[in-house]
Write an enzyme that holds these catalytic residues in place. Structure first.
Site, PDB file in Angstrom:
ATOM      1  N   SER A   1       0.801  -1.227   0.000  1.00 27.78           N
ATOM      2  CA  SER A   1       0.000   0.000   0.000  1.00 27.78           C
ATOM      3  C   SER A   1       0.829   1.270   0.000  1.00 27.78           C
ATOM      4  O   SER A   1       0.312   2.341  -0.323  1.00 27.78           O
ATOM      5  CB  SER A   1      -0.935   0.008   1.212  1.00 27.78           C
ATOM      6  OG  SER A   1      -0.206  -0.173   2.409  1.00 27.78           O
TER       7      SER A   1
ATOM      8  N   ASP B   1      -3.187   7.927   8.122  1.00 31.76           N
ATOM      9  CA  ASP B   1      -4.027   7.049   8.925  1.00 31.76           C
ATOM     10  C   ASP B   1      -3.110   6.292   9.885  1.00 31.76           C
ATOM     11  O   ASP B   1      -1.951   6.671  10.055  1.00 31.76           O
ATOM     12  CB  ASP B   1      -4.890   6.123   8.055  1.00 31.76           C
ATOM     13  CG  ASP B   1      -4.079   5.163   7.193  1.00 31.76           C
ATOM     14  OD1 ASP B   1      -2.893   4.923   7.492  1.00 31.76           O
ATOM     15  OD2 ASP B   1      -4.627   4.631   6.201  1.00 31.76           O
TER      16      ASP B   1
ATOM     17  N   HIS C   1      -0.261   4.502   7.384  1.00 25.02           N
ATOM     18  CA  HIS C   1       0.294   5.035   6.139  1.00 25.02           C
ATOM     19  C   HIS C   1       0.741   6.487   6.274  1.00 25.02           C
ATOM     20  O   HIS C   1       0.051   7.299   6.912  1.00 25.02           O
ATOM     21  CB  HIS C   1      -0.744   4.933   5.012  1.00 25.02           C
ATOM     22  CG  HIS C   1      -1.191   3.530   4.757  1.00 25.02           C
ATOM     23  ND1 HIS C   1      -2.377   3.031   5.258  1.00 25.02           N
ATOM     24  CD2 HIS C   1      -0.602   2.516   4.078  1.00 25.02           C
ATOM     25  CE1 HIS C   1      -2.508   1.761   4.887  1.00 25.02           C
ATOM     26  NE2 HIS C   1      -1.445   1.428   4.178  1.00 25.02           N
TER      27      HIS C   1
END
Length: 376
Positions: A61, A351, A354
């Site tokens: 991600s 978040d 991340h």
């Protein structure tokens, strides 16, 4: 006119012609030199630009620009507040408020400022020829990690790369495609999820491996992936080490021994992984003909930011901008959109797992200064 005066004028005219000729020759030499410098610089610029034909990315991600939008998984970021600071405020599938580290590096190489996701049907082969990401949020080096959240394993990403290569050959011709593949830079950014979502969450791997053994297993998978890409034509690699993932807000929240503090057990594993990966980089450079493999150090940069946030303009290192900042990521971040912070540039993380765009920008700058120059 007197004879002396005529003689003086003749001498002056003769001197003027000689001086004028010398001046003209000097002027001509000057402009020729400028012309040569111009073409030399132009040729040098073209040669430098040609050294990186495309930016090709594998990973999780941290470098997924939207592939997960096109597969059946809950590990997505194609909804607010993700993308709030992206062009037009669009949630593209990037797990951040804006661009990712690979977007910034691609732009610095003179390539696209935003890398397209391979599975995005709107991406043309002409766009993909300059850069593409096969990455998938929530995946890992270990295929079991990808199965847990139904995302794209690294092995599948390499199969997509082989398919991409065939598409390039069909569109550009074999010789052009071969040149693009050979002169591209390949980045692998992956491994954190193997610990957070797999080893410390699922019961399978802890039964099979000690933490140290699992680190070695993961590094062997990274080496195998690089060798597979090499056999498909890749020659320039950047293998990213792990960050101090024990300092992610999510890891702090799960740290039952010292709630709110970095999980030092996690960080020790990250450092062990990085040390073994650096040994692998040396090994690959020695084993593979015509290859250039560099180690990308994320750990030391992020560690310094966490220890000295104000030096980088940050105020909050322990919470993400989204929600409470302690646990929310992906769909949970979307549910808590009204609680998203106002000034995200003050946050290291967007978040609980991340980085914010601002952190990605800083990381890209550090990488470009310390490592990326090797590819130019």
């Amino acid at each position: 006119m007197t004879r002396a005066r005529v003689s003086l004028n003749l001498r002056f005219a003769s001197h003027y012609r000689a001086t004028s000729n010398t001046s003209s020759q000097s002027s001509l030499c000057f402009w020729l030199l400028l012309l040569l410098l111009h073409f030399s610089r132009s040729a040098s610029s073209r040669a430098t630009a040609a050294k990186v034909s495309a930016f090709i990315v594998f990973g999780d991600s941290t470098v997924d620009t939207g592939n997960n939008n096109f597969i059946p998984t809950i590990a997505r970021a194609n909804f607010p507040p993700y993308g709030r600071d992206f062009n037009g405020g669009v949630a593209t599938g990037r797990f951040s408020n804006g661009r990712l580290v690979t977007d910034f590096i691609s732009q610095a190489f003179g390539l696209p400022s935003t890398l397209p996701a391979y599975l995005d049907p709107s991406s043309t082969i002409d766009q993909l020829a300059k850069g593409v990401t096969f990455a998938s949020g929530a995946t890992g080096l270990d295929d079991l990690t990808a199965k847990f959240t139904s995302v794209i394993p690294l092995s599948q990403q390499l199969e997509y790369f082989e398919e991409y290569k065939a598409r390039l050959e069909a569109a550009k011709g074999e010789s052009v495609a071969k040149e693009i593949i050979a002169e591209a830079v390949y980045i692998f950014s992956i491994g954190t999820n193997d610990f957070i979502l797999n080893y410390f969450t699922l019961p399978v791997r802890p039964v099979q491996y000690t933490p140290a053994e699992y680190v070695s297993y993961l590094v062997s998978l990274a080496e195998a992936a690089a060798r597979d890409a090499y056999h498909l034509g890749a020659r320039k690699f950047g293998l990213s080490g792990l960050p101090p993932f024990g300092c992610l807000p999510l890891s702090r929240t799960r740290n039952h021994r010292e709630p709110g503090e970095c999980n030092e057990e996690y960080n020790q594993l990250a450092m062990r992984f990085n040390a073994e990966l650096q040994d692998t980089v040396t090994k690959l450079n020695g084993d593979l003909a015509g290859v250039l493999v560099v180690y990308i150090d994320i750990y030391s940069v992020l560690s310094d930011i966490v220890a000295n946030p104000s030096d980088y303009g940050f105020e909050n290192v322990a919470q993400g901008c989204c929600g409470t900042g302690l646990i929310e990521t992906a769909v949970l971040c979307g549910l808590d959109e009204p609680l998203t912070c106002q000034d995200v540039d003050k946050y290291v993380f967007f978040d609980s797992a991340h980085p914010s765009e601002q952190l990605y920008r800083i990381l890209a700058d550090k990488i470009l200064k310390s490592t990326a120059g090797a590819f130019l």
